[in-house]
Scaffold this active site. Sequence first.
Site, mmCIF file in Angstrom:
data_model
loop_
_atom_site.group_PDB
_atom_site.id
_atom_site.type_symbol
_atom_site.label_atom_id
_atom_site.label_comp_id
_atom_site.label_asym_id
_atom_site.label_seq_id
_atom_site.Cartn_x
_atom_site.Cartn_y
_atom_site.Cartn_z
ATOM 1 N N ARG A 42 0.837 -1.204 0.000
ATOM 2 C CA ARG A 42 0.000 0.000 0.000
ATOM 3 C C ARG A 42 0.874 1.259 0.000
ATOM 4 N NH1 ARG A 42 -5.425 1.801 0.694
ATOM 5 N NH2 ARG A 42 -6.129 -0.333 0.465
ATOM 6 N N GLU A 57 -9.835 5.781 6.946
ATOM 7 C CA GLU A 57 -8.414 6.095 6.866
ATOM 8 C C GLU A 57 -8.069 7.390 6.129
ATOM 9 O OE1 GLU A 57 -8.059 2.052 5.268
ATOM 10 O OE2 GLU A 57 -6.172 1.933 6.375
#
Lengths: 790, 480
Positions: free
Chosen positions: A319, A728
């Site tokens: 990520r 997030e």
Amino acid sequence: MSSLSERPQQAVVGLPLPHESAALHVTGEALYTDDLVGRTRDVLHAWPVQSPHAHAQITALRVKPAYDVPGVVLALTADDVPGINDAGVKHDEPLFPTEVMFHGHAICWVLGETLEAARLGAAAVEVEYEQLPSIVTVREAIAAGNFQGTGRHLDHGDVETALAGAAHLFRGEFEFAGQEHFYLETHASLAQVDEAGQIFVQSSTQHPSETQEIVAHVLGLASHAVTVQCLRMGGAFGGKEMQPHGFAAIAALGATLTGRPVRLRLNRTQDVTMSGKRHGFHTEWRAGFDDDGHLVALDATLTADGGWSLDLSEPVLARAMCHIDNAYWIPNVRVDGRIAKTNKTSQTAFRGFGGPQGMLVVEELLGRCAPLLGYDAMELRRRNLYQSHHATPYGQPVRHAERLEACWSEVLQSAEVEHRQAEIERFNANHPHTKRAVAMTPVKFGISFNLTAFNQAGALVHVYKDGSVLINHGGTEMGQGLHTKMLQVAATTLGVPLERVRLAPTRTDKVPNTSATAASSGADLNGAAIKNACEQIRERLAQVAGGRLGISARDVRITDGSLHGLSSTSESLRWEEVVHDAYHQRVQLWAAGFYRTEGLHWDPVAMLGEPFKYFAYGVAASEVEVDGFTGAYTLRRVDIVHDVGDSLSPLIDLGQIEGGFVQGAGWLTLEDLRWDESDGPNRGRLATQAASTYKLPSFSEMPEVFNVRLLEKAHEDGAVYGSKAVGEPPLMLAFSVREALRQAAAAFGPAGTSVELPLPATPEAVYWALDQARSSVPVKHLEAVGSSGG
Amino acid sequence: MSTTIKVNGGDLAIDGVPIHTTVLDWLRDRGLTGAKEGCAEGECGACSILVARPGIDSPTEWTAVNACLLPVGSLDGQEVITSEGLGSSSALHPVQQEVAVRGGSQCGFCTPGFVCSMAAEYYRPDRTPTAGEPCDHEHGPNGFDLHALSGNLCRCTGYRPLRDAAYALGDPATDDVLAARRSSPPPPPAPTKLAVAGAEFHRPAALDAVLGLLTERPDAQIVAGSTDVGVEVNLRGVRAPLVIAVDRLDELREFDFGPDEVRIGAALTLSEIERLLAGRVPLLAQMFPQFASRLIRNGATIGGNLGTASPIGDAPPALLALEASLVLASRRGERVVALADYFTGYRETLKAPDELIRAVLIPLPLAPLSAFHKIAKRRFDDISSVAVGYSVEVVDGFVSRARIGLGGVAATPLRARATEEALTGRPWTERTVREAAAVMATEGTPMDDHRASASYRSAMLGQSLLRFYAQHLEVEGVSA
């Protein structure tokens, strides 16, 4: 518009409701795992024996002296494990180690009638160690070539040629520490064994299914012999995705061996010294710009500090690599990623999951290079934003990239940024000891688990004969408001008032094989599964109602608890009567729902594909004031426009944005993980292992003015009721705070000063940065020789 | 007769409970699990509860304290309200209502503690609405002082909704029982003697009895607010065989603002002193909001802060600059020692094992220029990297007197004697101050730790003097 995203009239989703447990929270009636202990009889308490060394072989372990302590019932060691002595899914985390891998590593556990007895018993256990050389910093790991897991490589375009031809070339190197989750509720488990030998574990876990799996494999049982329940968590932020499993397994093992309930709750010091954190990274980068300030190439090496075991380091690294572009189009990109193995806690998921670390690289380089390129940083960022025809370096089209521009413009306008910039200039000219700055940064964050298989969810919805509804789903509640949204989704899909719907705690015997509530995906996945279950029931009830009303089932609508035809004047039936009739007609009044995210594909080796369902966007403008005497600062004002799609629950989403932002600002400016890197006797010890030494943002870090707006007309076609994930992405809006601090520090020096600002940007770090700026002379043309950093 | 604590209106016995059990654990064992343990060291406030304490503006004030730090015996005979006692989910208290509807809770774990701290401020008798706009970013239009929440940490919300909830609070209703409770005195301190499993907890009724115990039992641990001892108990497993509570002794709670000196009883809490002084010692008025948190200041006493003799305590640098002295009492009599002589080494002092700090004396008149500078990572509730107290007098443009107290730069708090010398007798000019700042940067022997580097600490000493000068430039600039 897809049927998944289409929102009916009079929807309960979209209403700004407080958290479904708010009244229980404020009165203290809400129960958390450890609140159950006093409500359970004959509970035993667990206490760990922790290693005082960063790396050592255990040469002797004598638990016998523990039994001399009154109240000690059992000392658990590896010999007691009937199944697999491992707490993870990678089989590199022995539950009871023979080799100590970090300072604070739990070697064995003592169970006592009281916590005091367990504590004293643990202190009586004798352990002998043979100390081994340790690697504590990521730089040491790089020097020693000490890596773990699989390194990755992302390559797009022709980086070398582009860099060679770039009008301006810079390079830099920097390192930053991780972040302690510091959920207010530490890890807690309470395990019991029932009359049939079934294990019931109440655990503060984001991932009940995996906690179940680990407990089962440690005990040598099948999964159906273990049930894990999570009432709610007192915060998690990723820290309870992988880390609870071993603690739950210890409690379950103790309960199995003693036949009594076992409680394992870590105190803060134990929690901080034993559980994983956000990964710190070491990064090196080279970046090329053209004469118009456009990024033409980026070459970066990311080294994640994984700690002692692999945990989630591989997907975190993936990520990070996929987010190195943040919201900027870079035609040529090469990223090498690797995971250092160090003698520290096993670093793990933390809100953003590598995204923040990757994005930090591009924000760092833009912040450092802007003055050297002669650009205002805000302008440099804006001209590099993705446009709608662009694709990411891993090949995913940046759908709705125009929303970046929309958010940017709205912040610029609503926050009167340009006007304030002029004011700030005047202020700075008149204040030699105080400087202000405003910075704007964007966020583009990919939503979905990088690992495609995790993008599935289940739900179980019951309608009882009286018309009341009980929903159950695989997601866990950690404060993010998932359950509130799920209640709204169920009420909307069934067409009943919110009061008719209740939600039962998350349990593995209700919905099996669930994914972690993580990756911001909880509402997307579970909401779609609940919607699916509710639709099945709704369709059956429509048949029943259609029969009574003499109309086609297709034409039956349910709104606010009444079933009626398309015409507003048509006859209507109460929800309760139709449910009653349905029961008597032997119509199934409950349903299991399922959802899998469509359209995802990802080649993890080539780092190519479309791993994300969509991107969430946002833009923040932050204004700071810095004191030249001390480096101390205040966050004067923050303005955010963030894209949550069509919000399922605006008050909840607002809370996620604000909370995420402040948590991100904490990581970037305040929270200071310090490990003992010396060669002294405490090498590898975490020096900041308490609330008194590890400082979270408090009221004094809250922006004095905090304006958050949700981007309007932001329907997301591929997600439940047109909404987007929110957990997030807002964390990374806090880059604007760090960049504002960098600019304010630079304002102490001559124009064109490029400021190196270490992380976290504590008052001390800001002081040294501004002190350097203050004493520097203007530098005009560093770029040709290409050294802006490290 | 059993020893009890009145919790939410009902008496609960504490007989037989181990001495070192905290009020928090005791409450939770009794099913009152609203208060939580977040840190066990008085930093996070998840354990906040309300205690009926003697008030300054009313007979009783509901005072928020950290339940995780108090030994259960210390509340013998006292009245406590927890989040469960404020309201229920079917009948929310006004504070609970505002927090709930404004999104002030996410995970909810810190929430009961926030609610209790907020309720204490809600019931503060001298909380008065400001007319119109809030005067700064730390006070609401309803007079709510955000510092009331400085000892509560929330990891979820980012605080804005909690602030909005606090600022939206009105006044207690006329039939509010907790508001009414303020008009009669709190329970008197109960003389207490508990002995469980070989450990004892005593609360003697008079100072003389305490001094007697101190003479006989060198192993005794004195506690007042227990904000320091409580941390030792929780985090380091310290278990003193005898704990003596002194926080409610009349002899230790004197306060007198006389013509020649201020006398402050050692067992007055920082919060009480702040209110009693009411700004009359500006240096201390600057220090109070920076001293830990409201929750800690409600328990921590000035005597305790000097008794623990931490080199990073906040009161010593201020009191050193004020040239304070201490009254030490023992069976052998009383003596007065200058604070500047009191600290002898790392957590070592002139105080003999049988002595107790009785009072702090601050001589009057005060120097006209004063300041308290605290360098820390966080503005609210942090431990000093460096703390500096200033008392300076400038007469006809020349420094006639300079007293500078330092914390965080040596094993003890200390006076910046070389800097004082470099200033005294010199003109109050930038040149003098720059030269003195260079001297000040070499004071003490700062070290590197997780709070700050040694070089930053030294730099901050010099910068502090420059900042002090900048703050007082306009006042004194004309004569300089």
